[in-house]
Motif scaffolding. Structure first.
Motif, PDB file in Angstrom:
ATOM      1  N   ASN A 154       0.813  -1.221   0.000  1.00  0.00           N
ATOM      2  CA  ASN A 154       0.000   0.000   0.000  1.00  0.00           C
ATOM      3  C   ASN A 154       0.845   1.268   0.000  1.00  0.00           C
ATOM      4  OD1 ASN A 154      -2.404   1.459  -0.060  1.00  0.00           O
ATOM      5  ND2 ASN A 154      -2.555   1.547   2.171  1.00  0.00           N
ATOM      6  N   LEU A 155       1.746   1.366  -1.002  1.00  0.00           N
ATOM      7  CA  LEU A 155       2.518   2.587  -1.224  1.00  0.00           C
ATOM      8  C   LEU A 155       2.106   3.203  -2.555  1.00  0.00           C
ATOM      9  CD1 LEU A 155       6.252   1.935  -0.232  1.00  0.00           C
ATOM     10  CD2 LEU A 155       4.719   3.626   0.745  1.00  0.00           C
ATOM     11  N   GLY A 156       2.311   4.499  -2.701  1.00  0.00           N
ATOM     12  CA  GLY A 156       2.023   5.169  -3.960  1.00  0.00           C
ATOM     13  C   GLY A 156       2.952   4.712  -5.070  1.00  0.00           C
ATOM     14  N   GLY A 157       2.611   5.054  -6.304  1.00  0.00           N
ATOM     15  CA  GLY A 157       3.364   4.579  -7.464  1.00  0.00           C
ATOM     16  C   GLY A 157       4.833   4.972  -7.437  1.00  0.00           C
ATOM     17  N   LEU A 158       5.115   6.268  -7.288  1.00  0.00           N
ATOM     18  CA  LEU A 158       6.501   6.735  -7.274  1.00  0.00           C
ATOM     19  C   LEU A 158       7.255   6.204  -6.061  1.00  0.00           C
ATOM     20  CD1 LEU A 158       6.426  10.471  -8.427  1.00  0.00           C
ATOM     21  CD2 LEU A 158       7.612   8.569  -9.526  1.00  0.00           C
ATOM     22  N   GLU A 159       6.598   6.241  -4.898  1.00  0.00           N
ATOM     23  CA  GLU A 159       7.248   5.766  -3.682  1.00  0.00           C
ATOM     24  C   GLU A 159       7.576   4.278  -3.783  1.00  0.00           C
ATOM     25  OE1 GLU A 159       4.638   9.272  -2.581  1.00  0.00           O
ATOM     26  OE2 GLU A 159       4.523   7.527  -3.890  1.00  0.00           O
ATOM     27  N   SER A 160       6.629   3.509  -4.288  1.00  0.00           N
ATOM     28  CA  SER A 160       6.847   2.068  -4.411  1.00  0.00           C
ATOM     29  C   SER A 160       7.979   1.757  -5.382  1.00  0.00           C
ATOM     30  CB  SER A 160       5.555   1.385  -4.880  1.00  0.00           C
ATOM     31  OG  SER A 160       5.742   0.010  -5.050  1.00  0.00           O
ATOM     32  N   LEU A 161       7.983   2.449  -6.523  1.00  0.00           N
ATOM     33  CA  LEU A 161       9.045   2.219  -7.499  1.00  0.00           C
ATOM     34  C   LEU A 161      10.402   2.604  -6.922  1.00  0.00           C
ATOM     35  CD1 LEU A 161       9.834   1.359 -10.351  1.00  0.00           C
ATOM     36  CD2 LEU A 161       9.415   3.708 -11.105  1.00  0.00           C
ATOM     37  N   ALA A 162      10.432   3.692  -6.154  1.00  0.00           N
ATOM     38  CA  ALA A 162      11.694   4.113  -5.529  1.00  0.00           C
ATOM     39  C   ALA A 162      12.195   3.047  -4.555  1.00  0.00           C
ATOM     40  CB  ALA A 162      11.495   5.446  -4.809  1.00  0.00           C
ATOM     41  N   ALA A 163      11.297   2.521  -3.736  1.00  0.00           N
ATOM     42  CA  ALA A 163      11.704   1.510  -2.760  1.00  0.00           C
ATOM     43  C   ALA A 163      12.174   0.234  -3.448  1.00  0.00           C
ATOM     44  CB  ALA A 163      10.534   1.207  -1.820  1.00  0.00           C
ATOM     45  N   GLU A 164      11.456  -0.176  -4.482  1.00  0.00           N
ATOM     46  CA  GLU A 164      11.812  -1.421  -5.177  1.00  0.00           C
ATOM     47  C   GLU A 164      13.140  -1.280  -5.920  1.00  0.00           C
ATOM     48  OE1 GLU A 164       8.306  -1.879  -7.545  1.00  0.00           O
ATOM     49  OE2 GLU A 164       7.073  -1.954  -5.732  1.00  0.00           O
ATOM     50  N   THR A 165      13.328  -0.171  -6.600  1.00  0.00           N
ATOM     51  CA  THR A 165      14.587   0.004  -7.325  1.00  0.00           C
ATOM     52  C   THR A 165      15.762   0.243  -6.364  1.00  0.00           C
ATOM     53  OG1 THR A 165      13.967   2.338  -7.687  1.00  0.00           O
ATOM     54  CG2 THR A 165      13.592   0.797  -9.494  1.00  0.00           C
ATOM     55  N   ALA A 166      15.466   0.737  -5.155  1.00  0.00           N
ATOM     56  CA  ALA A 166      16.529   0.849  -4.149  1.00  0.00           C
ATOM     57  C   ALA A 166      17.032  -0.541  -3.756  1.00  0.00           C
ATOM     58  CB  ALA A 166      16.018   1.595  -2.921  1.00  0.00           C
ATOM     59  N   VAL A 167      16.104  -1.505  -3.677  1.00  0.00           N
ATOM     60  CA  VAL A 167      16.490  -2.890  -3.398  1.00  0.00           C
ATOM     61  C   VAL A 167      17.307  -3.458  -4.566  1.00  0.00           C
ATOM     62  CG1 VAL A 167      15.613  -5.237  -3.044  1.00  0.00           C
ATOM     63  CG2 VAL A 167      14.530  -3.313  -1.872  1.00  0.00           C
ATOM     64  N   GLN A 168      16.916  -3.102  -5.782  1.00  0.00           N
ATOM     65  CA  GLN A 168      17.581  -3.638  -6.973  1.00  0.00           C
ATOM     66  C   GLN A 168      18.914  -2.943  -7.274  1.00  0.00           C
ATOM     67  OE1 GLN A 168      14.437  -2.578  -9.652  1.00  0.00           O
ATOM     68  NE2 GLN A 168      13.535  -4.631  -9.673  1.00  0.00           N
ATOM     69  N   PHE A 169      19.114  -1.745  -6.733  1.00  0.00           N
ATOM     70  CA  PHE A 169      20.190  -0.871  -7.198  1.00  0.00           C
ATOM     71  C   PHE A 169      21.579  -1.489  -7.046  1.00  0.00           C
ATOM     72  CE2 PHE A 169      23.314   2.518  -6.485  1.00  0.00           C
ATOM     73  CZ  PHE A 169      23.147   3.276  -7.634  1.00  0.00           C
ATOM     74  N   LEU A 170      21.930  -1.932  -5.855  1.00  0.00           N
ATOM     75  CA  LEU A 170      23.293  -2.424  -5.633  1.00  0.00           C
ATOM     76  C   LEU A 170      23.614  -3.679  -6.454  1.00  0.00           C
ATOM     77  CD1 LEU A 170      23.892  -1.786  -1.816  1.00  0.00           C
ATOM     78  CD2 LEU A 170      24.841  -0.544  -3.788  1.00  0.00           C
ATOM     79  N   PRO A 171      22.724  -4.687  -6.496  1.00  0.00           N
ATOM     80  CA  PRO A 171      23.023  -5.829  -7.374  1.00  0.00           C
ATOM     81  C   PRO A 171      23.159  -5.417  -8.839  1.00  0.00           C
ATOM     82  CG  PRO A 171      21.301  -6.408  -5.819  1.00  0.00           C
ATOM     83  CD  PRO A 171      21.507  -4.936  -5.689  1.00  0.00           C
ATOM     84  N   ALA A 172      22.283  -4.505  -9.288  1.00  0.00           N
ATOM     85  CA  ALA A 172      22.337  -4.066 -10.688  1.00  0.00           C
ATOM     86  C   ALA A 172      23.630  -3.305 -10.965  1.00  0.00           C
ATOM     87  CB  ALA A 172      21.128  -3.186 -11.005  1.00  0.00           C
ATOM     88  N   LEU A 173      23.989  -2.384 -10.070  1.00  0.00           N
ATOM     89  CA  LEU A 173      25.229  -1.622 -10.247  1.00  0.00           C
ATOM     90  C   LEU A 173      26.441  -2.545 -10.195  1.00  0.00           C
ATOM     91  CD1 LEU A 173      26.484   1.187 -10.581  1.00  0.00           C
ATOM     92  CD2 LEU A 173      26.569   1.352  -8.072  1.00  0.00           C
ATOM     93  N   GLY A 174      26.404  -3.510  -9.279  1.00  0.00           N
ATOM     94  CA  GLY A 174      27.494  -4.468  -9.192  1.00  0.00           C
ATOM     95  C   GLY A 174      27.663  -5.273 -10.468  1.00  0.00           C
ATOM     96  N   TYR A 175      26.540  -5.646 -11.077  1.00  0.00           N
ATOM     97  CA  TYR A 175      26.610  -6.398 -12.334  1.00  0.00           C
ATOM     98  C   TYR A 175      27.221  -5.547 -13.438  1.00  0.00           C
ATOM     99  CZ  TYR A 175      25.133  -8.958 -16.488  1.00  0.00           C
ATOM    100  OH  TYR A 175      25.122  -9.623 -17.696  1.00  0.00           O
ATOM    101  N   LEU A 176      26.839  -4.268 -13.499  1.00  0.00           N
ATOM    102  CA  LEU A 176      27.389  -3.382 -14.528  1.00  0.00           C
ATOM    103  C   LEU A 176      28.889  -3.172 -14.318  1.00  0.00           C
ATOM    104  CD1 LEU A 176      24.528  -0.708 -14.780  1.00  0.00           C
ATOM    105  CD2 LEU A 176      25.019  -2.582 -16.366  1.00  0.00           C
ATOM    106  N   VAL A 177      29.291  -3.027 -13.066  1.00  0.00           N
ATOM    107  CA  VAL A 177      30.721  -2.877 -12.778  1.00  0.00           C
ATOM    108  C   VAL A 177      31.475  -4.135 -13.189  1.00  0.00           C
ATOM    109  CG1 VAL A 177      32.421  -2.635 -10.920  1.00  0.00           C
ATOM    110  CG2 VAL A 177      30.380  -1.187 -10.931  1.00  0.00           C
ATOM    111  N   TRP A 178      30.895  -5.298 -12.908  1.00  0.00           N
ATOM    112  CA  TRP A 178      31.525  -6.564 -13.287  1.00  0.00           C
ATOM    113  C   TRP A 178      31.683  -6.673 -14.796  1.00  0.00           C
ATOM    114  CZ3 TRP A 178      29.225 -11.022 -15.693  1.00  0.00           C
ATOM    115  CH2 TRP A 178      30.061 -12.146 -15.709  1.00  0.00           C
ATOM    116  N   LEU A 179      30.627  -6.258 -15.550  1.00  0.00           N
ATOM    117  CA  LEU A 179      30.739  -6.259 -17.009  1.00  0.00           C
ATOM    118  C   LEU A 179      31.864  -5.322 -17.457  1.00  0.00           C
ATOM    119  CD1 LEU A 179      27.034  -6.208 -18.323  1.00  0.00           C
ATOM    120  CD2 LEU A 179      28.624  -8.141 -18.269  1.00  0.00           C
ATOM    121  N   GLY A 180      31.987  -4.179 -16.767  1.00  0.00           N
ATOM    122  CA  GLY A 180      33.038  -3.234 -17.117  1.00  0.00           C
ATOM    123  C   GLY A 180      34.425  -3.805 -16.907  1.00  0.00           C
ATOM    124  N   THR A 181      34.606  -4.554 -15.819  1.00  0.00           N
ATOM    125  CA  THR A 181      35.928  -5.146 -15.561  1.00  0.00           C
ATOM    126  C   THR A 181      36.274  -6.223 -16.584  1.00  0.00           C
ATOM    127  OG1 THR A 181      34.984  -6.802 -14.043  1.00  0.00           O
ATOM    128  CG2 THR A 181      35.720  -4.695 -13.092  1.00  0.00           C
TER     129      THR A 181
END
Length: 321
Positions: A154-181
């Motif tokens: 029961n969160l608003g659209g923007l708030e919910s997307l922010a919370a969900e992508t905050a959970v996704q952010f570090l694994p996603a960034l880590g994957y991009l860094v790994w591809l870069g290496t």
């Protein structure tokens, strides 16, 4: 915008589907973070952090939508646009099924009929494909599960997307860094235009969501639900007309059954909404005149914010495209 997004993902090649997915997570958080900063909407964060249950549900929502996003991008970029569109056509039927199985909701006869016709469509398509339409089913079930989790958060659209992508952010960034290496990162390797397009995944994710949230408070839920059939319709037409995907007779038969089920569902939802509106108006009239209103049997079934309308609508935040 959601209906035309299949035109966008192919522009990001030669980036692979998983890299595109990672960019979508990273840039969506940045875009939504800027939007929340501009709107000064941060009060929800402290309440969320203090609720382990909600944090767990947000993490589950992030995991489920990751599957949905990733499979959809892969489907479009590998020539399965029509099958992907089918997933969003049958999503309302799966949502109803989850309502019965998980929330113990009761269905009206027309809703049972629609679910039965939808199941027949899946069987016809399975015979036609020589296999179950797993792309469609995975997209439909993942997005229906995502909607169920979001209903509990029961969160608003923007708030919910922010919370969900905050959970996704570090694994996603880590994957991009790994591809870069490894030297296989597409970002920054194919010109400024391609780099800008990858960064635009955040805008492509958030812009339709912002518009949807604005529409949700301005038009009836039943109308909003009907409009949401436009997205898979556009996707289907793009798959057939633009991408020239094959439509053998058995696929037409399966899609026709799905459209029949949605027609039944829509007719039943609109009829129920009219009945409930009439009952409310009769009760209000009786209250004004001091007379007892006629007894009207309440409608039962899968309902949401507006009686009878949830069967033709989808969750209030729809980043599944």
């Amino acid at each position: 915008m959601w209906g035309l997004v299949p035109l966008f993902w192919p522009l990001l090649k030669p980036a692979g589907a998983v890299e595109i997915l990672a960019h979508r997570m990273v840039w969506s958080l940045l875009f939504v973070g800027v939007a929340l900063l501009a709107l000064r909407r941060w009060g929800w964060m402290s309440a969320l952090v203090r609720s382990p249950r909600k944090l767990g549900l947000i993490t589950l929502a992030a995991a489920v939508i990751t599957v949905n996003w990733g499979l959809y991008i892969w489907s479009v970029n590998t020539g399965h646009v029509v099958e992907a569109s089918l997933g969003y056509f049958i999503n309302p039927l799966v949502t109803i099924a989850l309502g019965v199985l998980v929330l113990k909701e009761r269905l009206r006869p027309a809703q049972w009929a629609a679910v039965g016709v939808g199941l027949s469509a899946v069987l016809v398509l399975a015979v036609g494909y020589g296999r179950p339409p797993w792309i469609s089913l995975t997209l439909a079930f993942s997005f229906a599960a995502y909607g169920l989790v979001k209903k509990k958060v029961n969160l608003g659209g923007l708030e919910s997307l922010a919370a969900e992508t905050a959970v996704q952010f570090l694994p996603a960034l880590g994957y991009l860094v790994w591809l870069g290496t490894r030297g296989t990162l597409a970002f920054g390797s194919h010109g400024a235009g391609h780099t800008a397009l990858l960064a635009a995944t955040g805008l492509v994710t958030a812009a339709p969501l912002v518009c949807f949230g604005a529409a949700a408070i301005r038009v009836p839920l039943s109308t909003l639900g009907l409009l949401q059939y436009l997205a898979p319709t556009f996707q289907f037409l793009l798959g057939v007309v633009y991408f020239h995907e094959e439509m053998p007779p058995e696929r037409w038969a399966g899609f026709s059954l799905v459209w029949l089920a949605l027609t039944i569902l829509t007719w039943d939802a609109l009829r129920t909404a009219r009945k409930n509106r009439a009952a409310v108006e009769a009760a209000a009239s009786a209250a004004r005149t001091g007379t007892a209103p006629a007894q009207t049997a309440p409608a039962t079934g899968h309902t949401g914010g507006e009686a009878g309308a949830a069967t033709v609508s989808t969750p209030s935040a729809q980043p599944g495209r």
